[in-house]
Design a protein around this motif. Sequence first.
Motif, PDB file in Angstrom:
ATOM      1  N   PHE A 245       0.835  -1.185   0.000  1.00  0.00           N
ATOM      2  CA  PHE A 245       0.000   0.000   0.000  1.00  0.00           C
ATOM      3  C   PHE A 245       0.877   1.243   0.000  1.00  0.00           C
ATOM      4  CE2 PHE A 245       0.590  -1.363   4.350  1.00  0.00           C
ATOM      5  CZ  PHE A 245       0.935  -0.202   5.015  1.00  0.00           C
TER       6      PHE A 245
ATOM      7  N   ARG B  71      -3.473   5.553   4.823  1.00  0.00           N
ATOM      8  CA  ARG B  71      -3.139   4.524   3.828  1.00  0.00           C
ATOM      9  C   ARG B  71      -3.922   4.771   2.554  1.00  0.00           C
ATOM     10  NH1 ARG B  71      -2.926  -1.404   6.507  1.00  0.00           N
ATOM     11  NH2 ARG B  71      -1.349  -0.935   8.054  1.00  0.00           N
TER      12      ARG B  71
ATOM     13  N   GLY C 250      -3.657  -9.344   0.983  1.00  0.00           N
ATOM     14  CA  GLY C 250      -3.804  -8.096   1.706  1.00  0.00           C
ATOM     15  C   GLY C 250      -3.519  -8.224   3.188  1.00  0.00           C
TER      16      GLY C 250
ATOM     17  N   SER D 196       1.663  -4.884  -5.075  1.00  0.00           N
ATOM     18  CA  SER D 196       0.836  -5.707  -4.193  1.00  0.00           C
ATOM     19  C   SER D 196       1.493  -7.041  -3.901  1.00  0.00           C
ATOM     20  CB  SER D 196      -0.530  -5.941  -4.823  1.00  0.00           C
ATOM     21  OG  SER D 196      -1.210  -4.724  -4.978  1.00  0.00           O
TER      22      SER D 196
ATOM     23  N   ARG E 134      -5.051   2.743  -0.965  1.00  0.00           N
ATOM     24  CA  ARG E 134      -5.153   1.467  -1.663  1.00  0.00           C
ATOM     25  C   ARG E 134      -5.767   1.718  -3.032  1.00  0.00           C
ATOM     26  NH1 ARG E 134      -3.897  -2.741   1.803  1.00  0.00           N
ATOM     27  NH2 ARG E 134      -4.193  -2.300   3.990  1.00  0.00           N
TER      28      ARG E 134
END
Length: 158
Positions: free
Chosen positions: A51, A74, A104, A97, A76
């Motif tokens: 992230f 954050r 995640g 990622s 995303r």
Amino acid sequence: MPAKLVALGDGPSILLDKPIMLLGRNAECDVQINSRKISRRHCCIAQVQDFLVVRDLGSTNGVRINGVRVVEGRLRTGDELTIGNHRYRVSISDSLSDSSTGSGSRPSQSSSAAGKIDAMLESCDEPVALEPRPASPPSPSSSKILPDQINLRTDSKS
């Protein structure tokens, strides 16, 4: 391919091709946004595992993630980032990622995870943000024993 901020209005999209990028009006910034609504050093964006993290650097008009003003937060894929009055859609590539765990979730702080973190630190030329580790209690051998009374020596030499 690195992460990208896709412009949702006027202005160009921003390619986030460095681990830490400074955004603002100043010529010293990595990304210069020429707008009266943008501070000289408005915010910075850092890549951390899977992230991105954005931090407001005390700007006047602030930083918003999905409409909520934040000092730090954050980012995303799919989030809407507003810097001053410029809006962007966050696009994080699959390679970013996949660089941490492939999912995640966060890795647990086991000995194998600590070894992976150490290996990651050694392989990078840039700083890498880490999760804080819980403080361990001091060992008995590291504690200091001080006397109840301390007398200072005074020398009359001048």
